[in-house]
Write a protein that holds these residues in place. Structure first.
Motif, PDB file in Angstrom:
ATOM      1  N   GLN A  97       0.834  -1.297  -0.203  1.00 34.84           N
ATOM      2  CA  GLN A  97       0.072   0.091   0.008  1.00 34.84           C
ATOM      3  C   GLN A  97       1.027   1.177  -0.060  1.00 34.84           C
ATOM      4  OE1 GLN A  97      -2.682  -0.287   3.269  1.00 34.84           O
ATOM      5  NE2 GLN A  97      -4.032  -1.825   2.169  1.00 34.84           N
ATOM      6  N   GLN A  98       1.861   1.124   0.880  1.00 45.03           N
ATOM      7  CA  GLN A  98       2.829   2.416   0.740  1.00 45.03           C
ATOM      8  C   GLN A  98       3.526   2.815  -0.602  1.00 45.03           C
ATOM      9  OE1 GLN A  98       2.930   4.441   3.683  1.00 45.03           O
ATOM     10  NE2 GLN A  98       3.867   5.612   2.252  1.00 45.03           N
ATOM     11  N   THR A  99       3.711   1.569  -1.196  1.00 41.90           N
ATOM     12  CA  THR A  99       4.534   1.628  -2.484  1.00 41.90           C
ATOM     13  C   THR A  99       3.476   2.085  -3.596  1.00 41.90           C
ATOM     14  OG1 THR A  99       5.752  -0.365  -2.038  1.00 41.90           O
ATOM     15  CG2 THR A  99       5.492   0.375  -4.266  1.00 41.90           C
ATOM     16  N   ARG A 100       2.104   1.602  -3.389  1.00 41.21           N
ATOM     17  CA  ARG A 100       1.296   2.213  -4.437  1.00 41.21           C
ATOM     18  C   ARG A 100       0.959   3.721  -4.128  1.00 41.21           C
ATOM     19  NH1 ARG A 100      -3.972  -0.814  -2.920  1.00 41.21           N
ATOM     20  NH2 ARG A 100      -4.826   0.670  -4.800  1.00 41.21           N
ATOM     21  N   ILE A 101       1.070   4.255  -2.902  1.00 38.94           N
ATOM     22  CA  ILE A 101       0.667   5.647  -2.530  1.00 38.94           C
ATOM     23  C   ILE A 101       2.085   6.433  -2.919  1.00 38.94           C
ATOM     24  CG2 ILE A 101       0.815   7.551  -0.834  1.00 38.94           C
ATOM     25  CD1 ILE A 101      -0.718   5.332   0.872  1.00 38.94           C
ATOM     26  N   ASN A 102       3.206   5.946  -3.016  1.00 39.64           N
ATOM     27  CA  ASN A 102       4.388   6.601  -3.403  1.00 39.64           C
ATOM     28  C   ASN A 102       4.575   6.488  -5.002  1.00 39.64           C
ATOM     29  OD1 ASN A 102       5.411   6.993  -0.974  1.00 39.64           O
ATOM     30  ND2 ASN A 102       6.684   5.138  -0.716  1.00 39.64           N
ATOM     31  N   GLN A 103       3.956   5.932  -5.582  1.00 37.40           N
ATOM     32  CA  GLN A 103       4.088   5.612  -6.983  1.00 37.40           C
ATOM     33  C   GLN A 103       2.817   6.682  -7.489  1.00 37.40           C
ATOM     34  OE1 GLN A 103       1.260   4.248  -9.050  1.00 37.40           O
ATOM     35  NE2 GLN A 103       2.058   4.848 -11.014  1.00 37.40           N
TER      36      GLN A 103
ATOM     37  N   ALA B 189      -8.292   1.085   3.563  1.00 31.69           N
ATOM     38  CA  ALA B 189      -7.271   1.990   3.045  1.00 31.69           C
ATOM     39  C   ALA B 189      -7.099   1.545   1.705  1.00 31.69           C
ATOM     40  CB  ALA B 189      -5.870   1.591   3.926  1.00 31.69           C
ATOM     41  N   ASN B 190      -7.073   0.306   1.145  1.00 33.75           N
ATOM     42  CA  ASN B 190      -6.861  -0.220   0.004  1.00 33.75           C
ATOM     43  C   ASN B 190      -7.925   0.511  -1.123  1.00 33.75           C
ATOM     44  OD1 ASN B 190      -5.451  -2.001  -2.051  1.00 33.75           O
ATOM     45  ND2 ASN B 190      -7.238  -3.335  -2.020  1.00 33.75           N
ATOM     46  N   ARG B 191      -9.223   0.636  -0.481  1.00 31.76           N
ATOM     47  CA  ARG B 191     -10.077   1.048  -1.212  1.00 31.76           C
ATOM     48  C   ARG B 191      -9.796   2.518  -1.687  1.00 31.76           C
ATOM     49  NH1 ARG B 191     -13.373  -2.573   1.502  1.00 31.76           N
ATOM     50  NH2 ARG B 191     -13.744  -0.795   2.945  1.00 31.76           N
ATOM     51  N   ASN B 192      -9.579   3.172  -0.705  1.00 37.54           N
ATOM     52  CA  ASN B 192      -9.286   4.588  -0.618  1.00 37.54           C
ATOM     53  C   ASN B 192      -8.152   4.872  -1.591  1.00 37.54           C
ATOM     54  OD1 ASN B 192     -11.302   5.332   1.117  1.00 37.54           O
ATOM     55  ND2 ASN B 192     -10.095   5.409   2.826  1.00 37.54           N
ATOM     56  N   ILE B 193      -7.039   4.077  -1.547  1.00 39.43           N
ATOM     57  CA  ILE B 193      -6.117   4.377  -2.471  1.00 39.43           C
ATOM     58  C   ILE B 193      -6.351   4.221  -3.958  1.00 39.43           C
ATOM     59  CG2 ILE B 193      -3.728   3.519  -3.317  1.00 39.43           C
ATOM     60  CD1 ILE B 193      -3.269   2.626  -0.136  1.00 39.43           C
ATOM     61  N   TYR B 194      -7.289   3.128  -4.221  1.00 40.25           N
ATOM     62  CA  TYR B 194      -7.644   3.108  -5.560  1.00 40.25           C
ATOM     63  C   TYR B 194      -8.450   4.188  -6.243  1.00 40.25           C
ATOM     64  CZ  TYR B 194      -9.901   0.983  -9.499  1.00 40.25           C
ATOM     65  OH  TYR B 194      -9.926   0.970 -11.201  1.00 40.25           O
ATOM     66  N   ARG B 195      -9.513   4.416  -5.181  1.00 44.75           N
ATOM     67  CA  ARG B 195     -10.350   5.436  -5.644  1.00 44.75           C
ATOM     68  C   ARG B 195      -9.740   6.982  -5.636  1.00 44.75           C
ATOM     69  NH1 ARG B 195     -14.508   3.824  -1.076  1.00 44.75           N
ATOM     70  NH2 ARG B 195     -15.569   2.303  -2.025  1.00 44.75           N
ATOM     71  N   LYS B 196      -8.561   7.040  -4.902  1.00 43.36           N
ATOM     72  CA  LYS B 196      -7.793   8.380  -5.063  1.00 43.36           C
ATOM     73  C   LYS B 196      -7.220   8.569  -6.224  1.00 43.36           C
ATOM     74  CE  LYS B 196      -8.538   9.781  -0.186  1.00 43.36           C
ATOM     75  NZ  LYS B 196      -9.857  10.600  -0.426  1.00 43.36           N
ATOM     76  N   LYS B 197      -6.507   7.419  -6.486  1.00 39.98           N
ATOM     77  CA  LYS B 197      -5.614   7.209  -7.748  1.00 39.98           C
ATOM     78  C   LYS B 197      -6.295   7.308  -8.988  1.00 39.98           C
ATOM     79  CE  LYS B 197      -1.927   4.644  -7.903  1.00 39.98           C
ATOM     80  NZ  LYS B 197      -0.911   3.609  -8.141  1.00 39.98           N
TER      81      LYS B 197
ATOM     82  N   LEU C 128      -1.907  11.314  -7.406  1.00 42.92           N
ATOM     83  CA  LEU C 128      -2.402  11.679  -6.014  1.00 42.92           C
ATOM     84  C   LEU C 128      -2.074  13.048  -5.956  1.00 42.92           C
ATOM     85  CD1 LEU C 128      -1.497   8.603  -3.871  1.00 42.92           C
ATOM     86  CD2 LEU C 128      -3.610   9.218  -4.741  1.00 42.92           C
ATOM     87  N   THR C 129      -2.996  14.031  -5.542  1.00 41.07           N
ATOM     88  CA  THR C 129      -2.684  15.475  -5.022  1.00 41.07           C
ATOM     89  C   THR C 129      -2.090  15.398  -3.771  1.00 41.07           C
ATOM     90  OG1 THR C 129      -4.938  15.904  -4.085  1.00 41.07           O
ATOM     91  CG2 THR C 129      -4.806  16.162  -6.248  1.00 41.07           C
TER      92      THR C 129
END
Length: 104
Positions: free
Chosen positions: A33-39, A89-97, A46-47
């Protein structure tokens, strides 16, 4: 005497092995998840505001894991709470990306 020493060693071993009771799946998932956020930050998906919210959510998961591990035993219910937070968190990362911001 030997029996007492043996039981003490077994007890200490179980205590120290329970301290790192975090399942490997949970740890790996957190890292993914952290890697996906950084990417998402690098690619511009991501803003800054989205990133702050996602990082706050990740920090909350880490704090929950620390609190759960404090007594040395991670129960099924506690593991379920962590997994629920990670699912969210996984859903939030996907939605925000993948939100369709107008980037013109």
């Amino acid at each position: 005497m030997k029996k007492t020493l043996f039981l003490l060693i077994v007890f200490l071993f179980s205590v120290f092995s329970a301290i790192d009771a975090q399942p490997p799946v949970v740890k790996k998932r957190q890292m993914n998840q952290q890697t996906r956020i950084n990417q998402g930050v690098k690619s511009g998906e991501l803003t800054k505001g989205e990133t702050v919210k996602l990082q706050k959510q990740q920090r909350n998961i880490r704090q929950t894991k620390r609190a759960v591990k404090a007594d040395g035993v991670v129960t099924k219910g506690e593991r379920r709470v962590i997994q629920h937070k990670q699912n969210k968190a996984n859903r939030n990362i996907y939605r925000k990306k993948h939100n369709q911001l107008d980037r013109d």
